[in-house]
Design a protein around this motif. Structure first.
Motif, PDB file in Angstrom:
ATOM      1  N   GLY A 150       0.733  -1.255   0.162  1.00 11.27           N
ATOM      2  CA  GLY A 150       0.027   0.029  -0.135  1.00 11.27           C
ATOM      3  C   GLY A 150       0.922   1.053  -0.197  1.00 11.27           C
ATOM      4  N   ALA A 151       2.378   1.256  -0.207  1.00 10.25           N
ATOM      5  CA  ALA A 151       2.556   2.438   0.040  1.00 10.25           C
ATOM      6  C   ALA A 151       3.054   2.988  -1.713  1.00 10.25           C
ATOM      7  CB  ALA A 151       4.426   2.258   0.684  1.00 10.25           C
ATOM      8  N   SER A 152       2.605   2.232  -2.433  1.00  9.70           N
ATOM      9  CA  SER A 152       2.258   3.200  -3.758  1.00  9.70           C
ATOM     10  C   SER A 152       1.451   2.301  -4.542  1.00  9.70           C
ATOM     11  CB  SER A 152       3.851   3.059  -5.236  1.00  9.70           C
ATOM     12  OG  SER A 152       4.852   1.798  -4.529  1.00  9.70           O
ATOM     13  N   TRP A 153       0.811   3.107  -6.376  1.00  9.28           N
ATOM     14  CA  TRP A 153      -0.354   2.747  -6.265  1.00  9.28           C
ATOM     15  C   TRP A 153       0.012   2.250  -7.937  1.00  9.28           C
ATOM     16  CZ3 TRP A 153      -3.870  -0.960  -3.447  1.00  9.28           C
ATOM     17  CH2 TRP A 153      -3.624  -1.148  -2.496  1.00  9.28           C
ATOM     18  N   GLU A 154      -0.432   1.672  -8.473  1.00 13.48           N
ATOM     19  CA  GLU A 154      -1.155   1.551  -9.596  1.00 13.48           C
ATOM     20  C   GLU A 154      -1.711   1.639 -10.975  1.00 13.48           C
ATOM     21  OE1 GLU A 154       1.014   2.183 -12.692  1.00 13.48           O
ATOM     22  OE2 GLU A 154       3.439   2.169 -10.866  1.00 13.48           O
ATOM     23  N   GLU A 155      -3.023   2.090 -10.835  1.00 17.08           N
ATOM     24  CA  GLU A 155      -4.073   2.756 -10.858  1.00 17.08           C
ATOM     25  C   GLU A 155      -4.561   2.248 -13.338  1.00 17.08           C
ATOM     26  OE1 GLU A 155      -7.683   5.980 -10.874  1.00 17.08           O
ATOM     27  OE2 GLU A 155      -5.826   6.125  -9.513  1.00 17.08           O
ATOM     28  N   GLN A 156      -5.544   1.718 -13.277  1.00 13.83           N
ATOM     29  CA  GLN A 156      -6.292   1.572 -14.134  1.00 13.83           C
ATOM     30  C   GLN A 156      -6.910   1.594 -14.175  1.00 13.83           C
ATOM     31  OE1 GLN A 156      -5.586  -2.579 -15.938  1.00 13.83           O
ATOM     32  NE2 GLN A 156      -3.898  -3.491 -14.376  1.00 13.83           N
ATOM     33  N   SER A 157      -7.758   1.949 -15.697  1.00 14.02           N
ATOM     34  CA  SER A 157      -9.301   1.908 -15.812  1.00 14.02           C
ATOM     35  C   SER A 157      -9.868   1.266 -17.447  1.00 14.02           C
ATOM     36  CB  SER A 157     -10.199   2.909 -15.796  1.00 14.02           C
ATOM     37  OG  SER A 157     -10.923   3.667 -15.827  1.00 14.02           O
ATOM     38  N   LEU A 158     -10.517   0.454 -17.109  1.00 14.52           N
ATOM     39  CA  LEU A 158     -10.853  -0.302 -18.195  1.00 14.52           C
ATOM     40  C   LEU A 158     -11.768   0.428 -19.419  1.00 14.52           C
ATOM     41  CD1 LEU A 158     -11.192  -4.115 -16.615  1.00 14.52           C
ATOM     42  CD2 LEU A 158      -9.538  -2.568 -17.707  1.00 14.52           C
ATOM     43  N   GLY A 159     -11.858   1.372 -18.533  1.00 19.05           N
ATOM     44  CA  GLY A 159     -13.346   2.496 -19.636  1.00 19.05           C
ATOM     45  C   GLY A 159     -14.812   2.333 -19.474  1.00 19.05           C
ATOM     46  N   GLU A 160     -15.161   1.512 -18.288  1.00 14.66           N
ATOM     47  CA  GLU A 160     -16.460   1.258 -18.462  1.00 14.66           C
ATOM     48  C   GLU A 160     -17.415   2.132 -16.800  1.00 14.66           C
ATOM     49  OE1 GLU A 160     -18.565   0.178 -19.878  1.00 14.66           O
ATOM     50  OE2 GLU A 160     -17.309  -1.154 -21.831  1.00 14.66           O
ATOM     51  N   ASP A 161     -18.415   2.252 -16.963  1.00 21.77           N
ATOM     52  CA  ASP A 161     -18.974   3.665 -16.720  1.00 21.77           C
ATOM     53  C   ASP A 161     -19.518   2.952 -15.039  1.00 21.77           C
ATOM     54  OD1 ASP A 161     -19.790   5.576 -14.753  1.00 21.77           O
ATOM     55  OD2 ASP A 161     -21.568   6.058 -15.694  1.00 21.77           O
ATOM     56  N   ALA A 162     -18.611   1.130 -14.936  1.00 16.94           N
ATOM     57  CA  ALA A 162     -19.142   0.817 -13.447  1.00 16.94           C
ATOM     58  C   ALA A 162     -18.372   0.520 -12.425  1.00 16.94           C
ATOM     59  CB  ALA A 162     -19.536  -0.224 -14.482  1.00 16.94           C
ATOM     60  N   ILE A 163     -18.810  -0.058 -11.355  1.00 24.23           N
ATOM     61  CA  ILE A 163     -18.234  -0.264 -10.642  1.00 24.23           C
ATOM     62  C   ILE A 163     -18.055  -1.845 -10.106  1.00 24.23           C
ATOM     63  CG2 ILE A 163     -20.207  -0.373  -8.435  1.00 24.23           C
ATOM     64  CD1 ILE A 163     -18.729   0.947  -6.211  1.00 24.23           C
ATOM     65  N   PHE A 164     -17.163  -1.675  -9.995  1.00 24.99           N
ATOM     66  CA  PHE A 164     -16.184  -3.602  -9.311  1.00 24.99           C
ATOM     67  C   PHE A 164     -16.880  -3.881  -8.233  1.00 24.99           C
ATOM     68  CE2 PHE A 164     -12.873  -2.459 -12.676  1.00 24.99           C
ATOM     69  CZ  PHE A 164     -12.964  -3.992 -13.322  1.00 24.99           C
ATOM     70  N   THR A 165     -17.305  -5.343  -8.006  1.00 26.50           N
ATOM     71  CA  THR A 165     -17.524  -5.945  -6.838  1.00 26.50           C
ATOM     72  C   THR A 165     -16.747  -6.594  -5.692  1.00 26.50           C
ATOM     73  OG1 THR A 165     -19.345  -7.407  -7.674  1.00 26.50           O
ATOM     74  CG2 THR A 165     -20.299  -4.949  -7.498  1.00 26.50           C
ATOM     75  N   GLN A 166     -16.469  -7.326  -7.386  1.00 24.65           N
ATOM     76  CA  GLN A 166     -15.297  -8.366  -6.596  1.00 24.65           C
ATOM     77  C   GLN A 166     -13.854  -8.556  -7.382  1.00 24.65           C
ATOM     78  OE1 GLN A 166     -17.029 -10.935  -4.149  1.00 24.65           O
ATOM     79  NE2 GLN A 166     -14.305 -11.698  -3.943  1.00 24.65           N
TER      80      GLN A 166
END
Length: 314
Positions: A150-166
């Protein structure tokens, strides 16, 4: 007018005079208990030493793995509404709060510190891969990963307007992530890239998901719905449950799968069939469970902390 006012005054005084006095001793005794009726417990995890439960208002419950009743209550602060917890292969615990904070503990679950997760998205789910990489998922199909606790993070989005639940890792390289609108994504390179694995019909909202292998998995949701795939999410088949209550989570318990949900719902999959487990005795919802030895520990609403012997899950 005077008579009416006096009568009204006497009526009010009479009502207050009949009100039962609050038993402050009983309230104080309840507040001293490790588990309280106001606790909304959301998730549970266990390592080789301890079991840890997390919930609303920063509630953390810890007990030795081999001691069934000796729970210790910790409080991380009322702003730390904890919604998920995972234990990594290195035995450390990580909890996710709904204000974009990661809470990190040692293997004993006693000392916690918070680490901000640098994103503007709402976060809903946490998982730890077999190589100790942390993963969180949230809105706008956002996935974040951390190689250093958790000290550093890489972020990516798959381009969908939806929330991941699992998010569910089958191996270090192989994982699935499911989201609202029936979206299913798959990675075979440890999360470096994610591809669509198909769609669940009717914009299904997967409250819970469990993948046993790279090809076989289940999702659960409202109305007692549980769907099964054998081809990695390309096709889904409904498995009748016989219940209408929402199902919130799926858990592997030994060689069986359990489903947990509203009003103390507990289902057991035996063979190809789902069966209701009776006699658990909890009226609120169940959100999570973990098998510790021969005991299943279930957590949920209204102080729901229930321990069931594995041989009673019939």
């Amino acid at each position: 007018m005077t008579v009416r006012v006096c009568c009204a005054f006497l009526l009010v005084v009479g009502l207050y005079g009949c009100e039962a006095r609050l038993n402050m001793e009983r309230v104080a005794e309840n507040n001293r208990q490790p588990v309280q009726r106001t606790d909304q417990l959301m998730a549970v995890a266990a390592n080789d030493e301890v079991v840890v439960v997390v919930g609303n208002f920063g509630v953390v419950l810890v007990r030795p793995r081999a001691s069934a009743d000796s729970w210790q209550r910790l409080a991380l602060g009322r702003d730390a509404n904890l919604i998920d917890i995972e234990v990594c292969p290195d035995q450390r615990f990580y909890a996710l709060s709904n204000n974009r904070q990661l809470w990190v503990s040692d293997a004993k679950g006693e000392h916690w510190r918070s680490v901000p997760i640098p994103t503007l998205e709402s976060l809903l789910t946490l998982d730890c891969a077999p190589d100790n990489t942390l993963w969180v998922g949230g809105s706008f199909s956002t996935l974040l990963s951390s190689l250093d606790g958790g000290a550093s993070w890489e972020e990516q989005s798959l381009g969908e307007d939806a929330i991941f639940t699992q998010i569910d890792f089958v191996s270090t390289s192989d994982a699935y992530a499911v989201a609202e609108l029936g979206l299913v994504y798959h990675t075979i390179d440890g999360g470096l890239s994610w591809q669509s694995a198909g769609l669940i019909d009717d914009d299904f909202y997967p409250q819970g998901a469990l993948f046993e292998t790279s090809g076989e998995g289940w999702v659960a949701g409202l109305g007692g719905s549980i769907l099964h795939t054998r081809d990695g999410g390309q096709h889904w088949v409904a498995e009748p449950t016989g219940v209408a209550a929402p199902v919130y989570a799926l858990q592997q318990v030994g060689n069986e799968i359990m489903a947990l949900g509203e009003s103390g719902l507990l289902l057991r999959r035996s063979g190809e069939q789902w069966h209701t487990v009776s006699g658990v005795g909890h009226g609120a919802y169940f959100r999570d469970a973990v098998l510790v030895g021969e005991q299943l520990i279930l957590v949920g609403g209204s102080g729901g902390l229930v321990v069931v012997a594995r041989n009673q899950l019939r």
